[in-house]
Design a protein around this motif. Sequence first.
Motif, short mmCIF file in Angstrom:
data_model
loop_
_atom_site.label_atom_id
_atom_site.label_comp_id
_atom_site.label_asym_id
_atom_site.label_seq_id
_atom_site.Cartn_x
_atom_site.Cartn_y
_atom_site.Cartn_z
N ARG A 181 0.84 -1.20 0.00
CA ARG A 181 0.00 0.00 0.00
C ARG A 181 0.87 1.25 0.00
O ARG A 181 0.58 2.22 -0.71
CB ARG A 181 -0.93 -0.02 1.22
CG ARG A 181 -1.84 1.21 1.31
CD ARG A 181 -1.28 2.21 2.31
NE ARG A 181 -1.95 3.50 2.22
CZ ARG A 181 -1.59 4.56 2.93
NH1 ARG A 181 -0.58 4.48 3.76
NH2 ARG A 181 -2.22 5.70 2.79
N LEU A 182 1.95 1.25 0.78
CA LEU A 182 2.86 2.40 0.79
C LEU A 182 3.49 2.60 -0.58
O LEU A 182 3.62 3.73 -1.06
CB LEU A 182 3.94 2.21 1.86
CG LEU A 182 3.45 2.28 3.31
CD1 LEU A 182 4.55 1.80 4.25
CD2 LEU A 182 3.04 3.71 3.67
N ALA A 183 3.89 1.50 -1.22
CA ALA A 183 4.48 1.59 -2.55
C ALA A 183 3.48 2.17 -3.55
O ALA A 183 3.83 3.02 -4.37
CB ALA A 183 4.94 0.21 -3.01
N ARG A 184 2.26 1.73 -3.46
CA ARG A 184 1.22 2.21 -4.39
C ARG A 184 0.91 3.68 -4.14
O ARG A 184 0.80 4.47 -5.07
CB ARG A 184 -0.05 1.36 -4.21
CG ARG A 184 -1.22 1.76 -5.10
CD ARG A 184 -2.31 0.71 -5.03
NE ARG A 184 -2.87 0.55 -3.70
CZ ARG A 184 -2.64 -0.50 -2.90
NH1 ARG A 184 -1.84 -1.47 -3.29
NH2 ARG A 184 -3.19 -0.58 -1.71
N HIS A 185 0.79 4.06 -2.89
CA HIS A 185 0.34 5.41 -2.55
C HIS A 185 1.43 6.45 -2.78
O HIS A 185 1.12 7.58 -3.17
CB HIS A 185 -0.11 5.43 -1.09
CG HIS A 185 -0.96 6.60 -0.73
ND1 HIS A 185 -2.25 6.75 -1.21
CD2 HIS A 185 -0.72 7.69 0.03
CE1 HIS A 185 -2.76 7.88 -0.74
NE2 HIS A 185 -1.86 8.47 0.00
N TYR A 186 2.69 6.07 -2.54
CA TYR A 186 3.77 7.07 -2.61
C TYR A 186 4.76 6.79 -3.73
O TYR A 186 5.88 7.29 -3.72
CB TYR A 186 4.51 7.11 -1.26
CG TYR A 186 3.62 7.56 -0.13
CD1 TYR A 186 3.11 8.86 -0.12
CD2 TYR A 186 3.26 6.70 0.89
CE1 TYR A 186 2.27 9.29 0.90
CE2 TYR A 186 2.42 7.12 1.91
CZ TYR A 186 1.93 8.42 1.91
OH TYR A 186 1.09 8.84 2.91
N LYS A 187 4.32 6.05 -4.72
CA LYS A 187 5.20 5.64 -5.81
C LYS A 187 5.98 6.81 -6.40
O LYS A 187 7.19 6.70 -6.66
CB LYS A 187 4.35 4.97 -6.90
CG LYS A 187 5.12 4.54 -8.14
CD LYS A 187 4.18 3.87 -9.12
CE LYS A 187 4.89 3.51 -10.41
NZ LYS A 187 3.97 2.87 -11.38
#
Length: 294
Positions: A195-201
């Motif tokens: 989720r962090l990767a997706r949100h802050y890509k």
Amino acid sequence: MIRIGANPIGWSNDDMLEIGGDIPLETCLEQAKAAGFTGMELGNKFPRTAEKLRPILDAFGHNLVSGWYSTELLVRDVDAELKAVVGHATLLKDMGCTVLIAAETSNAIHSNKDLPLSARPVLEKSAWTQFGERYTAFAEAIKQTYGLQVVYHHHMGTVVQTEAEIDRFMEVTGDAVHLLLDTGHATWGGGDPARLARHYKARISHVHCKDIREAVMWQSNREDWSFLDSVLAGVYTVPGDGMIDYVRVLKELKGYSGWVVVEAEQDPEKADPAVYSKLGHANLSRFIKEAGLV
């Protein structure tokens, strides 16, 4: 382009110098090269001038990836921080690095073996705005002066540990501040690295890959261990040797260009660095391919 680097903390620990203290730097660099790594982050045994460091890394075919810098922006202003960082930032610039890894440690407890993780600092709501403003100004100055991108390392035992705290930090900082996504710290902190990767890509410019031994994590949580006692007990391991679904995380980073670093601190007497570095590199290489990043 994605390049796979290593952190020497799998050979020699920076917070407990006696752990791996007898392992020569040359052994670390040779074993990392044999495992397939082409870059290394800084560790406590590395010379801190480019003139001394470059020939050592060149001899083993390594680039310098980056290195940890401890900020104290909760207790000192940006000008003071910029004076403190000169030597570190100059080394990274001279060695051709592109990112500067930073974490706030003015009140952190992760390096104190006597304090359980439950004693970690929690930032008051009123303090976040100034913290974010200072970090943004610091990152802008680092970029302008040294050409380096500041990447913030969320970390157990610090004020940016949980997923909610990562969200708050990213909200109060400007675009000049990017995120170092650390899969192990995110997971142990109760978050979802995918989720962090997706949100802050768009703001992720560096990735640390460590896995979690789930049974050790839960025991540490139940019995309220310190961070360092948890590390010695084996809470961390290399990618593919724990509970994290790396393909799921990496699929959220399509288009990422930069280093992904195996940074998995273990006791080298329990986890042979030569063996685990090869396992980590092989697994991470496979996961990157399976995720469609190459």
